[in-house]
Design an enzyme around this catalytic site. Sequence first.
Site, PDB file in Angstrom:
ATOM      1  N   ILE A  19       0.833  -1.202   0.000  1.00 60.78           N
ATOM      2  CA  ILE A  19       0.000   0.000   0.000  1.00 60.78           C
ATOM      3  C   ILE A  19       0.870   1.256   0.000  1.00 60.78           C
ATOM      4  O   ILE A  19       0.573   2.240  -0.674  1.00 60.78           O
ATOM      5  CB  ILE A  19      -0.958   0.016   1.232  1.00 60.78           C
ATOM      6  CG1 ILE A  19      -1.848  -1.225   1.232  1.00 60.78           C
ATOM      7  CG2 ILE A  19      -1.785   1.297   1.283  1.00 60.78           C
ATOM      8  CD1 ILE A  19      -2.768  -1.340   0.044  1.00 60.78           C
ATOM      9  N   TYR A  54      -5.136 -19.892   1.401  1.00 64.09           N
ATOM     10  CA  TYR A  54      -4.871 -19.785   2.844  1.00 64.09           C
ATOM     11  C   TYR A  54      -3.417 -19.419   3.105  1.00 64.09           C
ATOM     12  O   TYR A  54      -3.073 -18.840   4.120  1.00 64.09           O
ATOM     13  CB  TYR A  54      -5.163 -21.106   3.562  1.00 64.09           C
ATOM     14  CG  TYR A  54      -6.625 -21.402   3.732  1.00 64.09           C
ATOM     15  CD1 TYR A  54      -7.465 -20.510   4.401  1.00 64.09           C
ATOM     16  CD2 TYR A  54      -7.174 -22.569   3.240  1.00 64.09           C
ATOM     17  CE1 TYR A  54      -8.815 -20.778   4.558  1.00 64.09           C
ATOM     18  CE2 TYR A  54      -8.518 -22.854   3.397  1.00 64.09           C
ATOM     19  CZ  TYR A  54      -9.336 -21.948   4.053  1.00 64.09           C
ATOM     20  OH  TYR A  54     -10.669 -22.226   4.206  1.00 64.09           O
ATOM     21  N   ILE A 149      16.556 -15.113   5.901  1.00 67.14           N
ATOM     22  CA  ILE A 149      17.666 -15.678   5.125  1.00 67.14           C
ATOM     23  C   ILE A 149      17.388 -15.515   3.632  1.00 67.14           C
ATOM     24  O   ILE A 149      18.233 -15.124   2.845  1.00 67.14           O
ATOM     25  CB  ILE A 149      17.867 -17.169   5.475  1.00 67.14           C
ATOM     26  CG1 ILE A 149      18.382 -17.285   6.911  1.00 67.14           C
ATOM     27  CG2 ILE A 149      18.828 -17.845   4.487  1.00 67.14           C
ATOM     28  CD1 ILE A 149      18.527 -18.700   7.410  1.00 67.14           C
ATOM     29  N   THR A 192      12.988  -0.675  15.330  1.00 67.61           N
ATOM     30  CA  THR A 192      13.379  -0.020  14.071  1.00 67.61           C
ATOM     31  C   THR A 192      14.898   0.111  13.991  1.00 67.61           C
ATOM     32  O   THR A 192      15.512  -0.187  12.959  1.00 67.61           O
ATOM     33  CB  THR A 192      12.699   1.362  13.971  1.00 67.61           C
ATOM     34  OG1 THR A 192      11.304   1.138  13.900  1.00 67.61           O
ATOM     35  CG2 THR A 192      13.167   2.144  12.769  1.00 67.61           C
ATOM     36  N   CYS A 382     -16.806 -17.077 -11.969  1.00 65.92           N
ATOM     37  CA  CYS A 382     -16.035 -18.270 -12.327  1.00 65.92           C
ATOM     38  C   CYS A 382     -16.704 -19.529 -11.762  1.00 65.92           C
ATOM     39  O   CYS A 382     -17.745 -19.926 -12.269  1.00 65.92           O
ATOM     40  CB  CYS A 382     -14.581 -18.110 -11.899  1.00 65.92           C
ATOM     41  SG  CYS A 382     -13.478 -19.068 -12.950  1.00 65.92           S
ATOM     42  N   MET A 385     -20.286 -18.959 -11.367  1.00 66.50           N
ATOM     43  CA  MET A 385     -21.079 -19.062 -12.596  1.00 66.50           C
ATOM     44  C   MET A 385     -21.296 -20.535 -12.954  1.00 66.50           C
ATOM     45  O   MET A 385     -22.394 -20.952 -13.324  1.00 66.50           O
ATOM     46  CB  MET A 385     -20.349 -18.335 -13.726  1.00 66.50           C
ATOM     47  CG  MET A 385     -20.969 -18.473 -15.092  1.00 66.50           C
ATOM     48  SD  MET A 385     -20.140 -19.769 -16.054  1.00 66.50           S
ATOM     49  CE  MET A 385     -20.670 -19.403 -17.705  1.00 66.50           C
ATOM     50  N   GLN A 386     -20.235 -21.328 -12.826  1.00 69.10           N
ATOM     51  CA  GLN A 386     -20.348 -22.746 -13.182  1.00 69.10           C
ATOM     52  C   GLN A 386     -21.399 -23.433 -12.321  1.00 69.10           C
ATOM     53  O   GLN A 386     -22.218 -24.219 -12.813  1.00 69.10           O
ATOM     54  CB  GLN A 386     -18.985 -23.426 -13.014  1.00 69.10           C
ATOM     55  CG  GLN A 386     -17.918 -22.874 -13.960  1.00 69.10           C
ATOM     56  CD  GLN A 386     -16.534 -23.481 -13.730  1.00 69.10           C
ATOM     57  OE1 GLN A 386     -16.305 -24.205 -12.754  1.00 69.10           O
ATOM     58  NE2 GLN A 386     -15.598 -23.181 -14.623  1.00 69.10           N
ATOM     59  N   ARG A 463     -10.014 -23.898 -15.616  1.00 66.05           N
ATOM     60  CA  ARG A 463      -9.792 -25.001 -16.563  1.00 66.05           C
ATOM     61  C   ARG A 463     -11.084 -25.479 -17.201  1.00 66.05           C
ATOM     62  O   ARG A 463     -11.078 -26.032 -18.279  1.00 66.05           O
ATOM     63  CB  ARG A 463      -9.206 -26.209 -15.820  1.00 66.05           C
ATOM     64  CG  ARG A 463      -7.795 -26.029 -15.370  1.00 66.05           C
ATOM     65  CD  ARG A 463      -7.259 -27.319 -14.745  1.00 66.05           C
ATOM     66  NE  ARG A 463      -6.260 -26.965 -13.743  1.00 66.05           N
ATOM     67  CZ  ARG A 463      -5.016 -26.601 -14.047  1.00 66.05           C
ATOM     68  NH1 ARG A 463      -4.636 -26.577 -15.295  1.00 66.05           N
ATOM     69  NH2 ARG A 463      -4.166 -26.280 -13.090  1.00 66.05           N
ATOM     70  N   HIS A 508     -13.082 -13.107 -14.400  1.00 65.28           N
ATOM     71  CA  HIS A 508     -12.944 -12.440 -13.092  1.00 65.28           C
ATOM     72  C   HIS A 508     -13.003 -10.920 -13.272  1.00 65.28           C
ATOM     73  O   HIS A 508     -11.959 -10.282 -13.423  1.00 65.28           O
ATOM     74  CB  HIS A 508     -11.601 -12.816 -12.460  1.00 65.28           C
ATOM     75  CG  HIS A 508     -11.524 -14.227 -12.014  1.00 65.28           C
ATOM     76  ND1 HIS A 508     -11.760 -14.611 -10.720  1.00 65.28           N
ATOM     77  CD2 HIS A 508     -11.252 -15.358 -12.707  1.00 65.28           C
ATOM     78  CE1 HIS A 508     -11.628 -15.928 -10.622  1.00 65.28           C
ATOM     79  NE2 HIS A 508     -11.325 -16.398 -11.818  1.00 65.28           N
ATOM     80  N   GLU A 510     -13.468  -8.737 -11.117  1.00 62.90           N
ATOM     81  CA  GLU A 510     -12.871  -8.036  -9.964  1.00 62.90           C
ATOM     82  C   GLU A 510     -11.444  -7.577 -10.230  1.00 62.90           C
ATOM     83  O   GLU A 510     -10.996  -6.581  -9.650  1.00 62.90           O
ATOM     84  CB  GLU A 510     -12.940  -8.914  -8.702  1.00 62.90           C
ATOM     85  CG  GLU A 510     -12.041 -10.158  -8.668  1.00 62.90           C
ATOM     86  CD  GLU A 510     -12.651 -11.394  -9.328  1.00 62.90           C
ATOM     87  OE1 GLU A 510     -13.561 -11.226 -10.170  1.00 62.90           O
ATOM     88  OE2 GLU A 510     -12.192 -12.510  -9.026  1.00 62.90           O
TER      89      GLU A 510
HETATM   90  N1  GLN Z   1     -12.389 -24.546 -10.554  1.00 57.95           N
HETATM   91  C1  GLN Z   1     -12.999 -23.902 -11.678  1.00 57.95           C
HETATM   92  C2  GLN Z   1     -12.199 -24.119 -12.951  1.00 57.95           C
HETATM   93  O1  GLN Z   1     -11.017 -24.394 -12.895  1.00 57.95           O
HETATM   94  C3  GLN Z   1     -13.208 -22.435 -11.417  1.00 57.95           C
HETATM   95  C4  GLN Z   1     -11.956 -21.659 -11.211  1.00 57.95           C
HETATM   96  C5  GLN Z   1     -12.195 -20.303 -10.591  1.00 57.95           C
HETATM   97  O2  GLN Z   1     -13.222 -20.070  -9.954  1.00 57.95           O
HETATM   98  N2  GLN Z   1     -11.234 -19.413 -10.709  1.00 57.95           N
HETATM   99  O3  GLN Z   1     -12.706 -23.999 -14.014  1.00 57.95           O
END
Ligand code: GLN
Length: 552
Positions: A19, A54, A149, A192, A382, A385-386, A463, A508, A510
């Site tokens: 930032i 994570y 390191i 510091t 992504c 949507m699927q 994918r 995406h 975003e």
């Molecule tokens: N797992 C899904 C795919 O590979 C969606 C990937 C995602 O949401 N970025 O198509």
Amino acid sequence: MTKYIFVTGGVTSSLGKGIIAASLAKLLQARGFRTTIQKFDPYINVDPGTLNPYEHGECYVTEDGAETDLDLGHYERFLNTYTSQANNVTTGRIYQYVINKEREGAYLGKTVQVIPHITDEIKRRMTLLGQNHQYDIVITELGGTVGDIESLPYIEAVRQLKWEMGDENCIVIHLTLIPYLRAAKELKTKPTQHSVKMMSENGLNPDVLVCRTEEPLYKELKRKIALFCNVTQDAVIEALDADTIYGVPLEMMREKLDVICLEKLGLPKGTEPELNKWKEFLNKLRYPKSKVTIGLIGKYVELQDAYKSILEAFIHAGAMNECKVEVKNIHSEYLTTDNAAEKMENLDAVLVAPGFGSRGIEGKIDAIRYARENKIPFFGICLGMQMACVEFARNVLGMTKAHSTEMSSDTDEAVIAMMEDQKKITQMGGTMRLGSYDCELRTDSRTASIYGSTHISERHRHRYEFNNEYFDAYEKAGMIPVGKNTRTGLVEIVEIPDHPFFIGVQFHPEYKSTVENPHPLFTAFVKAAKEAQEQRNGRPKHPVYEQTVVEG
Ligand code: GLN
């Protein structure tokens, strides 16, 4: 000649180097300097694409399809310019390059060593963006903390560059922490001093210190820090905790971080930073006129960084609508058909997040069904949507076994499936459909009216794809594939016209939302959430059109 600013971190991680670097870049850009930022990460992964969210938060994807550190997202959101593969380098990438060269015989007869071979390659990459006079200033953020390191080769590379270029062409900003001890009511400078000492033991002295602090630094303390850390007094910059990351550029301007850097680099001050648009955005962000609650349904919701770009896109879109977007995290693993109503009852809209693998997948499908049937604005990104396609197939098209082959490899109702060219791929890193792809929209679609265009280009990272065998069945039943890649025929967007807002996108959006250009889909989605709330306030609290909850 291009000038270089390096940003290192001391004392602890998470001080917000990204930032600070982005804020400084913003100010320099606003003064008329052509500025870019890059990040060097000291881990061995070739890129963060294979890292679990994570571990490292979101993986940010650039136009050219590089899977990069989430800080590049901040750079783009602040600067409103694109970054690329060259803007993010890891130790893994450096070593891979050097080792490949060694195998080719490029160093025949020589022992290949960290110094000079690895450090030379680091230096080459650090100065790459500065070639061809494309930029006046290149800011480089060094990941990790001084003293690690794995950071040593980077510190050594910067030391050499500073020696080669001279202090007037290459400066180092060290971001550090001045902790406040509540019991003693005192700000402490010792950590510091230690981190600067550690850096100077490696031959590198900072030119500017940016001090993260909860309490203002008084003049005498600044003097003490300057004296013991060997920097000029005006180069001790106070970085108080901010209410929003978007306030940091103005804070840094008040502290004259940009002016001090320009002075040290021997550059003129340029024009006074023109930040009117930025300030207007900040005002809207700080003083919203309304508030909506949007459910974010995903499986990494415990870790905020996992959905960084989505959360930031909501901030941009919220400000556009002069509306505070409160994001309610809902863990998809704990959402079921039985508790969907209870978990989602007070939401003004629902976003189902991207993701991988089957954990929490049925929860996402249940949430989508609830949103679809109860006319709650829905936005699926992504995987979101699927799963909207899977839900629709199961509950509207009557295909009870419908799934994505990612979760159910042998389903004979594979509405989401892998393309042939993806099936041949055996390596995991960098092999998804990545980066920017063009998409044509149906002229009569809601999405086209939101974009104000029928030709768009958005970034991908997946994918699996919509299976075009079912294209007509979806269309007939009311879920319309409205966005298509005309070259490959791949479906990129689906929407349900008979719903207040139901849009699923394979890409995406975003990643492309910035302060100056909030993403139109997010802006429209927040607007839809506002409208849904207004409507609901005039009606009973549970506008259930079709009860999906099995009472038990
Ligand atoms: N797992 C899904 C795919 O590979 C969606 C990937 C995602 O949401 N970025 O198509």
